[in-house]
Design an enzyme around this catalytic site. Sequence first.
Site, PDB file in Angstrom:
ATOM      1  N   ARG A  15       0.835  -1.207   0.000  1.00 53.74           N
ATOM      2  CA  ARG A  15       0.000   0.000   0.000  1.00 53.74           C
ATOM      3  C   ARG A  15       0.878   1.268   0.000  1.00 53.74           C
ATOM      4  O   ARG A  15       0.958   1.972  -1.009  1.00 53.74           O
ATOM      5  CB  ARG A  15      -0.961  -0.028   1.212  1.00 53.74           C
ATOM      6  CG  ARG A  15      -2.060   1.031   1.161  1.00 53.74           C
ATOM      7  CD  ARG A  15      -1.640   2.415   1.585  1.00 53.74           C
ATOM      8  NE  ARG A  15      -1.094   2.475   2.946  1.00 53.74           N
ATOM      9  CZ  ARG A  15      -0.538   3.551   3.453  1.00 53.74           C
ATOM     10  NH1 ARG A  15      -0.429   4.670   2.743  1.00 53.74           N
ATOM     11  NH2 ARG A  15      -0.023   3.537   4.677  1.00 53.74           N
ATOM     12  N   ASP A  16       1.562   1.531   1.102  1.00 48.33           N
ATOM     13  CA  ASP A  16       2.313   2.788   1.211  1.00 48.33           C
ATOM     14  C   ASP A  16       3.453   2.802   0.192  1.00 48.33           C
ATOM     15  O   ASP A  16       3.786   3.850  -0.373  1.00 48.33           O
ATOM     16  CB  ASP A  16       2.875   2.932   2.629  1.00 48.33           C
ATOM     17  CG  ASP A  16       3.123   4.374   3.032  1.00 48.33           C
ATOM     18  OD1 ASP A  16       3.123   5.249   2.148  1.00 48.33           O
ATOM     19  OD2 ASP A  16       3.329   4.637   4.224  1.00 48.33           O
ATOM     20  N   HIS A 207       5.379   4.618  12.611  1.00 42.78           N
ATOM     21  CA  HIS A 207       5.411   4.500  11.142  1.00 42.78           C
ATOM     22  C   HIS A 207       6.409   5.549  10.646  1.00 42.78           C
ATOM     23  O   HIS A 207       6.060   6.708  10.436  1.00 42.78           O
ATOM     24  CB  HIS A 207       3.976   4.781  10.657  1.00 42.78           C
ATOM     25  CG  HIS A 207       3.759   4.783   9.191  1.00 42.78           C
ATOM     26  ND1 HIS A 207       3.133   3.757   8.520  1.00 42.78           N
ATOM     27  CD2 HIS A 207       4.018   5.713   8.238  1.00 42.78           C
ATOM     28  CE1 HIS A 207       3.026   4.047   7.243  1.00 42.78           C
ATOM     29  NE2 HIS A 207       3.558   5.232   7.036  1.00 42.78           N
ATOM     30  N   HIS A 209       8.956   7.115   7.973  1.00 42.90           N
ATOM     31  CA  HIS A 209       9.538   7.215   6.628  1.00 42.90           C
ATOM     32  C   HIS A 209      11.016   7.562   6.828  1.00 42.90           C
ATOM     33  O   HIS A 209      11.397   8.184   7.827  1.00 42.90           O
ATOM     34  CB  HIS A 209       8.786   8.260   5.799  1.00 42.90           C
ATOM     35  CG  HIS A 209       7.463   7.741   5.323  1.00 42.90           C
ATOM     36  ND1 HIS A 209       7.280   7.198   4.087  1.00 42.90           N
ATOM     37  CD2 HIS A 209       6.260   7.637   5.965  1.00 42.90           C
ATOM     38  CE1 HIS A 209       6.023   6.790   3.957  1.00 42.90           C
ATOM     39  NE2 HIS A 209       5.384   7.044   5.088  1.00 42.90           N
ATOM     40  N   CYS A 240       4.584   9.295   0.392  1.00 41.38           N
ATOM     41  CA  CYS A 240       3.188   9.744   0.412  1.00 41.38           C
ATOM     42  C   CYS A 240       3.013  10.736  -0.726  1.00 41.38           C
ATOM     43  O   CYS A 240       3.684  11.762  -0.762  1.00 41.38           O
ATOM     44  CB  CYS A 240       2.834  10.417   1.732  1.00 41.38           C
ATOM     45  SG  CYS A 240       1.151  11.089   1.750  1.00 41.38           S
ATOM     46  N   ASN A 249       9.094   4.274   3.272  1.00 43.01           N
ATOM     47  CA  ASN A 249       9.101   3.832   4.668  1.00 43.01           C
ATOM     48  C   ASN A 249      10.465   3.215   4.973  1.00 43.01           C
ATOM     49  O   ASN A 249      11.183   2.794   4.068  1.00 43.01           O
ATOM     50  CB  ASN A 249       8.047   2.733   4.887  1.00 43.01           C
ATOM     51  CG  ASN A 249       6.646   3.230   4.683  1.00 43.01           C
ATOM     52  OD1 ASN A 249       6.149   3.234   3.577  1.00 43.01           O
ATOM     53  ND2 ASN A 249       5.994   3.650   5.749  1.00 43.01           N
TER      54      ASN A 249
HETATM   55  P1  HMG Z   1     -13.302  13.906  -2.741  1.00 42.21           P
HETATM   56  O1  HMG Z   1     -13.096  14.334  -4.137  1.00 42.21           O
HETATM   57  O2  HMG Z   1     -13.438  14.944  -1.688  1.00 42.21           O
HETATM   58  O3  HMG Z   1     -14.529  12.875  -2.639  1.00 42.21           O
HETATM   59  O4  HMG Z   1     -12.094  12.935  -2.360  1.00 42.21           O
HETATM   60  P2  HMG Z   1     -16.071  13.117  -2.615  1.00 42.21           P
HETATM   61  O5  HMG Z   1     -16.598  12.419  -1.406  1.00 42.21           O
HETATM   62  O6  HMG Z   1     -16.387  14.576  -2.801  1.00 42.21           O
HETATM   63  O7  HMG Z   1     -16.541  12.317  -3.942  1.00 42.21           O
HETATM   64  C1  HMG Z   1     -16.103  12.709  -5.241  1.00 42.21           C
HETATM   65  C2  HMG Z   1     -16.178  11.526  -6.184  1.00 42.21           C
HETATM   66  O8  HMG Z   1     -15.248  10.532  -5.721  1.00 42.21           O
HETATM   67  C3  HMG Z   1     -17.541  10.839  -6.218  1.00 42.21           C
HETATM   68  O9  HMG Z   1     -17.700  10.292  -7.523  1.00 42.21           O
HETATM   69  C4  HMG Z   1     -17.364   9.697  -5.243  1.00 42.21           C
HETATM   70  O10 HMG Z   1     -18.251   8.619  -5.498  1.00 42.21           O
HETATM   71  C5  HMG Z   1     -15.939   9.303  -5.512  1.00 42.21           C
HETATM   72  P3  HMG Z   1     -18.667  10.997  -8.622  1.00 42.21           P
HETATM   73  O11 HMG Z   1     -20.003  11.037  -7.956  1.00 42.21           O
HETATM   74  O12 HMG Z   1     -18.064  12.361  -8.820  1.00 42.21           O
HETATM   75  O13 HMG Z   1     -18.516  10.082  -9.786  1.00 42.21           O
HETATM   76  N1  HMG Z   1     -15.330   8.633  -4.331  1.00 42.21           N
HETATM   77  C6  HMG Z   1     -14.629   7.472  -4.405  1.00 42.21           C
HETATM   78  N2  HMG Z   1     -14.307   6.652  -5.417  1.00 42.21           N
HETATM   79  C7  HMG Z   1     -13.604   5.534  -5.108  1.00 42.21           C
HETATM   80  N3  HMG Z   1     -13.206   5.212  -3.831  1.00 42.21           N
HETATM   81  C8  HMG Z   1     -13.512   6.018  -2.821  1.00 42.21           C
HETATM   82  C9  HMG Z   1     -14.255   7.201  -3.072  1.00 42.21           C
HETATM   83  N4  HMG Z   1     -14.698   8.190  -2.275  1.00 42.21           N
HETATM   84  C10 HMG Z   1     -15.344   9.061  -3.065  1.00 42.21           C
HETATM   85  N5  HMG Z   1     -13.119   5.685  -1.562  1.00 42.21           N
HETATM   86  C11 HMG Z   1     -11.170  11.126  -1.088  1.00 42.21           C
HETATM   87  C12 HMG Z   1     -12.019  12.371  -1.050  1.00 42.21           C
HETATM   88  C13 HMG Z   1     -10.905  10.738   0.367  1.00 42.21           C
HETATM   89  C14 HMG Z   1     -11.918  10.031  -1.794  1.00 42.21           C
HETATM   90  C15 HMG Z   1      -9.849  11.451  -1.832  1.00 42.21           C
HETATM   91  O14 HMG Z   1      -9.295  12.584  -1.261  1.00 42.21           O
HETATM   92  C16 HMG Z   1      -8.858  10.332  -1.764  1.00 42.21           C
HETATM   93  O15 HMG Z   1      -9.059   9.270  -2.339  1.00 42.21           O
HETATM   94  N6  HMG Z   1      -7.722  10.528  -1.034  1.00 42.21           N
HETATM   95  C17 HMG Z   1      -6.751   9.476  -0.838  1.00 42.21           C
HETATM   96  C18 HMG Z   1      -5.386  10.044  -0.690  1.00 42.21           C
HETATM   97  C19 HMG Z   1      -4.407   8.953  -0.341  1.00 42.21           C
HETATM   98  O16 HMG Z   1      -4.662   7.773  -0.545  1.00 42.21           O
HETATM   99  N7  HMG Z   1      -3.233   9.347   0.202  1.00 42.21           N
HETATM  100  C20 HMG Z   1      -2.210   8.433   0.562  1.00 42.21           C
HETATM  101  C21 HMG Z   1      -2.545   7.565   1.734  1.00 42.21           C
HETATM  102  S1  HMG Z   1      -2.270   8.342   3.310  1.00 42.21           S
HETATM  103  C22 HMG Z   1      -0.585   8.099   3.639  1.00 42.21           C
HETATM  104  O17 HMG Z   1       0.124   7.648   2.795  1.00 42.21           O
HETATM  105  C23 HMG Z   1      -0.088   8.398   5.014  1.00 42.21           C
HETATM  106  C24 HMG Z   1       0.162   7.129   5.849  1.00 42.21           C
HETATM  107  O18 HMG Z   1       1.054   6.255   5.189  1.00 42.21           O
HETATM  108  C25 HMG Z   1       0.741   7.504   7.227  1.00 42.21           C
HETATM  109  C26 HMG Z   1       1.957   8.448   7.155  1.00 42.21           C
HETATM  110  O19 HMG Z   1       2.941   8.127   6.451  1.00 42.21           O
HETATM  111  O20 HMG Z   1       1.880   9.488   7.809  1.00 42.21           O
HETATM  112  C27 HMG Z   1      -1.149   6.371   6.101  1.00 42.21           C
HETATM  113 MG    MG Z   2       3.185   6.432   5.211  1.00 43.26          MG
END
Ligand code: HMG
Ligand code: MG
Length: 301
Positions: A15-16, A207, A209, A240, A249
Site C-alpha cells: 500500500r504505502d 510508522h 519514513h 506519500c 518507509n
Molecule cells: P473527494 O473528491 O473529496 O470525494 O475525495 P467526494 O466524497 O467529494 O466524492 C467525489 C467523487 O469521488 C464521487 O464520484 C465519489 O463517489 C468518488 P462521482 O459522484 O463524482 O462520480 N469517491 C470514491 N471513489 C472511489 N473510492 C472512494 C471514493 N470516495 C469518493 N473511496 C477522497 C475524497 C478521500 C476520496 C480522496 O481525497 C482520496 O481518495 N484521497 C486518498 C489520498 C491517499 O490515498 N493518500 C495516501 C494515503 S495516506 C498516507 O500515505 C499516510 C500514511 O502512510 C501515514 C503516514 O505516512 O503518515 C497512512
Molecule cells: Mg506512510
Amino acid sequence: MKWPQTVVLKEVGPRDGLQNEKTCIATEDKIAWINQLSRTGLTYIEVTSFVHPQWIPALADAEAVAKGIERVPGITYGALVPNQKGLAKALACDVDEVSIFISASETHNRKNINKSISESLPVLRDVAKEALAAGKSVRGYLSTVFGCPYEGAVSTDQVIRVAAALFDMGIGELSLGDTIGVANPAQVQRVLERILKHFPAERIALHFHDTRGMALANILVSLEQGITRFDAALGGLGGCPYAPGASGNVATDDVVHMFNGMGIHTGIDQEKLLAAARFIQSRLGRKLPSHTLCAAGEAIG
Ligand code: HMG
Ligand code: MG
C-alpha cells in the site's frame, strides 16, 4: 538497556510503498508479491487502499488485488479506507482489518483527503462504527505527527487531541506517522513521553519514513519507550504522494536485520524477505534503497 524479546512488524509496502511508485505494477505481480510476503513469517500485510483511483492511480486495482491474494491463516490482511465508499469495497473483499487515516496538521489533511480535520472525524467515526459492526478490527493512522510538509512543526497537544478522537471511535491500534521523515531520536523520545501518558504503549505503533536516514535510530528510541509495533515497507519502497519530498518507509529488511542482530524476535525469515524484495525490485526496474539489499549486492533483474 532491557530490550523487549519480541516485536511485531507490519508490512505496508503493497500500500504505502506502491502508492507512490511511478512504475505501474501489474495486478498479477502485486498478487504474486503479496503471496510471497505471506510466506516470510510476517503476520500483518496492508495489501492496498480503497481510495479514489484518480488520487492514487497505482492502487486502482485494489479490489482485484484484495480478492486475488491467497489468505494465509494467522496473517491479518489490512487495507486503507478513507470513507464509506471505500469501506463498502473493503467489506466486499472481506479484508481482515480496516485502516482509517487522518493528519495532525490541517493543510496535510486537506491535501490528502480533501477535508478539514473536523470534517474528517465524523466520516471516520461512521467508517469505524460500520467496520466494527461488520466484525472487522480498525486501525488508525495519524500523519504528520513529527512535522508537516506545509506547516512545519506540529503541536503534540494537537496530536493527542486527534489521537484521542480516533481511540474514541474504537480503533485497536494507532500508528503514528513521521510522514516526511523529519523526526530525530530526541524528538521521538520527547513526543512519545507525552503521548504515552495518555495511551498505552501496546496500542501505539510507529510508522517512520526514512527520508533523512533517521528511521532506525527513531525505532530504537521508540523501543526504549516500550513500543513494540512498527510499520515498514520491504526494500524501503514508497512515500506519500500528498507529502512533497516524502520518500519510502523504513525498509522491512533493514529493521529485521537490526532486530535479529539485537536478539529481538520478529518471526520473519530474512532470506525469504530478500527474495520477495528482489522480486518487486525487478518489477519496478529500479534499485530499492534498503541497506540489506545493497549489502547483498543485489542487481536489478
Ligand atoms: P473527494 O473528491 O473529496 O470525494 O475525495 P467526494 O466524497 O467529494 O466524492 C467525489 C467523487 O469521488 C464521487 O464520484 C465519489 O463517489 C468518488 P462521482 O459522484 O463524482 O462520480 N469517491 C470514491 N471513489 C472511489 N473510492 C472512494 C471514493 N470516495 C469518493 N473511496 C477522497 C475524497 C478521500 C476520496 C480522496 O481525497 C482520496 O481518495 N484521497 C486518498 C489520498 C491517499 O490515498 N493518500 C495516501 C494515503 S495516506 C498516507 O500515505 C499516510 C500514511 O502512510 C501515514 C503516514 O505516512 O503518515 C497512512
Ligand atoms: Mg506512510
